[in-house]
Enzyme design. Structure first.
Site: not given
Length: 564
Positions: A121-122, A292, A294, A296-297, A393
């Site tokens: 992710s982030h 981010d 991947d 999703d954010r 998300k």
């Protein structure tokens, strides 16, 4: 060329004790996957073994990642092991890259039994960074706790794994590749797909692209700045915003996915997306957003870098939800937020008489409500916003939602948010992250804090800072009973709720790979003083939060690593 069927091997292995998936899968430093013998193989086998053999045989599984270092190596192993474990077809993003929201979309579109997402992710990437593996189930969402617990239990006793070492797949060429395996009646199929198209097509059916194109490239168009932070969303931003909606090429920055994210931390907040914030300050751009690793954010900015907190973002979308054509057709079934997220959404839910759910952190809890037809829109304070179109998300969806509101209301981001505060009042919200804290010290602090707030004498206790006095009304360790299946999830964060509705929340994060992250969340509602500085307004509560927990003393930290 040798056309004989490929050999399937069973390889002995030994278990590792530390492969418990967190809220977002298994995350470790890259070197753990590289240096521990069969570490990757063990976890992948544990995923496949957690699926009933009858469901696995001939099934479809989706695979993709955010492009970080070790992504391609991991995909090669997953392909070889999927074939050996009876999977019939793999759908893989071009070059092994596909955003987390797009994988959720593709799982649902092709009725796959699940997907394996390669992302941390982030978190930072590169050889010295993090790598992660997440399993999503047939609904397109993160596996529930029963599934991740099963994967973990298998990983603790694993003795062997199945693999087809001679199987080599070409990730660079779109289309189907077929492989004959020994003792298999049907060939194993790998389908390399365009990473963007299915997802973009879904978005076309949610939003009014003609209205968005007019907003972004029409006669009175606004100027936008989108920062993909060298994560997976670069190709999506270019295809959807530049090629389809007509934004100039220079609207999109850092759009080439890099294995180390350009040496940066692909986390869309004011600290790590500082370049975007700086580029917005002079007022040239009307709207800004960052994504981010991947995809999703998201972080939303207005002109001059006006910052929209994630809790305010989901509340504004909720209040303007019928600016999005999708919801005009489906109606609105419910709103939800994670417990640490501010109560801004609650006020919209109350005014609109729409059910509001407060869940633990983790998108799987939202997914369960969506699958039951109870939820349409949800958000987390950790820069996650989404709808029931998928079960993750969705950063790009959130940006298109905001732009749909701008297209309808023809106001600036700042004016829309200030109107919202005038209508509902304002929840001042901040989060302090203390990263890479010694895990033993962090756990001891949380245990002692729980004992303290559980004492009867703690309730009604008063804390005074300057001219402010806060009285404790309630304190607990948050637990959640799922209204769909009645499962109970405990130990989800320590809450101190004051008589004026202000809240202090303490949590240990489960998404890091190096030490512990202690998070303090502060939420305070104001009806009158709605245009003040957030950190000034929340300073008294921040002082109380540190005092009660003795955090600085217990962790050896003088202040947080990140403030959002």
């Amino acid at each position: 060329m040798d056309d004989s069927p490929l050999q399937v091997l069973t390889v002995p292995t030994a278990p590792y004790p530390d492969q418990r998936p967190g809220t977002s899968g298994l995350r470790k430093k890259v070197h753990v996957f590289q240096t521990r013998r069969n570490y990757l193989h063990n976890f992948i086998q544990s995923i496949f073994s957690s699926i009933d053999l009858r469901d696995r045989q001939g099934s479809t599984v989706v695979v993709g990642g955010d492009g970080r270092f070790f992504n391609q190596t991991a995909i090669e192993v997953i392909v070889q092991m999927a074939a050996a474990n009876g999977v019939g077809r793999l759908i893989i993003g071009h070059h092994g890259i596909m955003s987390t929201p797009a994988i959720s979309c593709v799982i649902r579109k092709y009725k796959a039994i699940g997907g394996i997402i390669l992302t941390a992710s982030h978190n930072p990437g590169g050889p010295a960074g993090d790598f992660g593996i997440k399993f999503n189930t047939a609904n397109g969402g993160p596996a529930k706790e029963a599934v991740t617990n099963k994967i973990f239990q298998i990983s603790r006793t694993i003795e062997e794994f199945a693999i087809c070492p001679g199987l080599q797949v070409d990730l660079t060429t779109l289309g189907k590749q077929m492989f004959d395996l020994e003792n298999k009646f049907k060939p194993f199929t790998v389908e390399i797909v365009d990473s963007v198209e299915s997802y973009a097509n879904m978005l076309r059916n949610i939003f009014d692209f003609a209205a968005l194109k007019e907003l972004l490239s029409g006669e009175n168009h606004i100027r936008i700045r989108l920062d993909a932070m060298h994560g997976v969303l670069g190709p999506y931003v270019r295809r959807i915003f530049c090629e389809e909606l007509g934004c100039p090429a220079n609207s999109a920055i850092n759009c080439v996915p890099l294995e180390d994210f350009g040496g940066q931390h692909p986390d869309p907040n004011l600290t790590y997306a500082a370049d975007l914030v700086d580029s917005m300050r002079d007022g040239h751009y009307d709207f800004g957003a960052a994504f981010d690793g991947d995809g999703d954010r998201n972080m939303i900015l207005g002109k001059h870098g006006f910052f929209v907190t994630p809790p305010d973002s989901v509340a504004v979308i909720a209040d303007n939800i019928f600016c999005i054509p999708y919801f005009q057709h489906t109606g609105v079934r419910g709103f939800a937020r994670s417990m640490p997220t501010s109560a801004a959404l609650d006020r919209v839910a109350k005014a609109t008489k729409i059910e509001l759910y407060e869940t633990p952190t983790g998108w799987k809890f939202f997914g369960n409500l969506m699958d039951a037809g109870r939820l349409s829109l949800c958000g987390e304070e950790s820069f996650g916003t989404g709808g029931d179109h998928i079960r993750e998300k969705d950063g790009l969806w959130a940006v298109l939602a905001w732009l749909s509101i701008l297209a309808t209301r023809r106001q600036s981001v700042e004016d829309i948010l200030k109107d919202h505060w005038l209508k509902y009042g304002r929840n001042y919200f901040t989060r302090y992250d203390y990263e890479s804290v010694d895990i033993d010290a962090a756990c001891e602090m949380m245990e002692d804090l729980e004992v303290l707030i559980a004492e009867k004498s703690f309730i009604k206790q008063r804390f005074a800072v300057e001219d402010k006095i806060y009285q404790v009304e309630k304190a607990d360790n948050f637990e959640y009973t799922d209204p769909v299946d009645s499962t109970i999830t405990r130990n989800q964060g320590l809450r101190i709720i004051f008589s004026d509705g202000s809240r202090i929340i303490y949590r240990l994060s489960g998404t890091g790979s190096d030490g512990a992250t202690v998070r303090i969340y502060i939420d305070s509602y104001e009806k009158e003083q709605i245009f003040e500085d957030t950190q000034v307004m929340l300073a008294p509560l921040a002082t109380i939060a540190v005092k009660i927990s003795q955090l600085h003393h217990r962790t050896g930290r003088s202040g947080p690593s990140v403030i959002t």
